[in-house]
Design an enzyme around this catalytic site. Structure first.
Site, PDB file in Angstrom:
ATOM      1  CB  SER A   1      -1.151   0.016   1.213  1.00 21.52           C
ATOM      2  OG  SER A   1      -0.104  -0.121   2.474  1.00 21.52           O
TER       3      SER A   1
ATOM      4  CG  ASP B   1      -4.855   5.027   7.463  1.00 19.05           C
ATOM      5  OD1 ASP B   1      -3.734   5.670   7.746  1.00 19.05           O
ATOM      6  OD2 ASP B   1      -4.924   4.036   6.515  1.00 19.05           O
TER       7      ASP B   1
ATOM      8  CG  HIS C   1      -1.513   3.373   4.624  1.00 23.13           C
ATOM      9  ND1 HIS C   1      -2.838   3.068   4.972  1.00 23.13           N
ATOM     10  CD2 HIS C   1      -1.223   2.585   4.048  1.00 23.13           C
ATOM     11  CE1 HIS C   1      -2.914   1.744   4.657  1.00 23.13           C
ATOM     12  NE2 HIS C   1      -1.719   1.369   4.101  1.00 23.13           N
TER      13      HIS C   1
END
Length: 349
Positions: A82, A247, A250
């Site tokens: 990610s 979040d 990240h």
């Protein structure tokens, strides 16, 4: 020094197990398992990452440099998880791939065709599929590939030797196809805000051990590494609201810019585009070291590059960073956009 040598031996054992097909090395005592699993469950309830689809940044950067030029565009590809995909930001220009494509276009004064095959949530066992995607068609292999992988291997407890073997195989295939390879090694997982002790200490230890072992595997297969671990260290701990995304897992746009600025010098050096040479500067604490010692040193200091020297040695470099151009700057000719000063801070797109 004894601690460095001890860590170097652990990294070498993991890399050796990877090379000879070993399953893994147990790094935690059984007594710690119950506490660790409890902390993991609590942390996953709090963070868990984002379910948002990362913005697609594929395309051509620095198109203005292609007018009247007879040099073809450079081909840049991203692989990994990610972080490589750019999860956590909403604009394509804020992803690390777009930032590095823009920087590469500006410094090379050539267009850059960018393709990202990274997958959020990916572990190292997805790299084979990602390499297949890049090498599947009749198009030439990328000139240079950037891989960011390892965080999910730690959180899902993949045996480190298997993780390193899978990454090494991907690097070997890409190098055989003619691509330069730069790997951003496993970030320091001990900096995620909602993660508490003892999981924070364990996560930091495991991620740094994996980063060092990754470096050995990558360098011995012809790639270069850049340590990302400490970027998720002091700077992220001091300014988590700025450098982590919504979040808390990240990076934010500024966090990705910080990471991209660390990778850009090595990316350009792999293509012979960086003004600094390949010789170490002792005044900058650079040198030629046994590869496992260079790997451990790099794992503890962000932005440190490790590249192959004559086996079993490796070159450890602290390259000077430059300001990252915004994507719109990369579209302008040099006279219009001006030059970024060496050592200037990063700018997000």
């Amino acid at each position: 020094m004894p601690m460095t040598l001890s860590r170097a031996r652990v990294a070498r054992r993991i890399a050796a197990a990877a090379a000879y097909g070993g399953g893994g090395i147990g790094l935690l005592g059984v007594a710690a398992a119950g506490v660790l699993l409890t902390e993991v469950r609590l942390a996953r309830r709090t963070v868990g990452g984002s379910g948002d689809i990362p913005p697609c940044a594929d395309g051509r950067y620095g198109a203005a440099f292609g007018h009247g030029a007879d040099r073809p565009p450079l081909r840049l590809a991203f692989l990994g998880d990610s972080t490589a995909a750019g999860q956590g930001v909403r604009r394509a220009r804020e992803t690390p791939g777009a930032l590095l494509a823009s920087g590469l276009a500006a410094l090379s004064e050539r267009p850059v065709d960018f393709r990202n095959v990274a997958l959020p949530g990916a572990q190292s066992d997805d790299l084979e599929r990602q390499v297949d995607l890049l090498l599947a068609d009749d198009a030439p292999a990328p000139d240079v590939c950037v891989i960011m992988i390892g965080a999910n291997d730690v959180t899902h407890r993949m045996p480190p030797a298997r993780s390193v073997r899978l990454l090494s195989d991907a690097v070997r295939r890409l190098r055989a196809a003619g691509s330069e390879v730069v790997v951003g090694t496993c970030p320091d997982m001990g900096t995620i805000e909602p993660v508490y002790q003892p999981l924070r200490w364990v996560a930091r230890r495991l991620s740094r051990q994996l980063a060092a072992a990754q470096t050995i595997g990558v360098v011995e297969n012809g790639g270069r590494t850049v340590s990302l671990g400490d970027l998720l260290g002091p700077e992220f701990e001091a300014r988590p609201r700025e450098l982590f995304g919504p979040d808390n897992y990240h990076p934010s746009a500024e966090g990705y810019a910080t990471a991209a600025m660390a990778v850009l010098p090595t990316l350009c050096a792999s293509l012979g585009l960086w003004p600094e040479g390949e010789h170490p500067e002792p005044a900058r604490y650079e040198g030629v070291l046994p590869v496992e010692e260079a790997a451990v040193e790099a794992a503890s200091e962000a932005g440190t590059e490790v590249a192959s020297a004559r086996a079993p040695w490796a070159l450890l470099k602290h390259r000077r960073r430059r300001r990252l151009p915004a994507p719109e700057e990369a579209e302008q000719p040099p006279a219009a956009r001006g030059g970024g000063a060496v050592g200037a801070g990063p700018t997000s797109a």
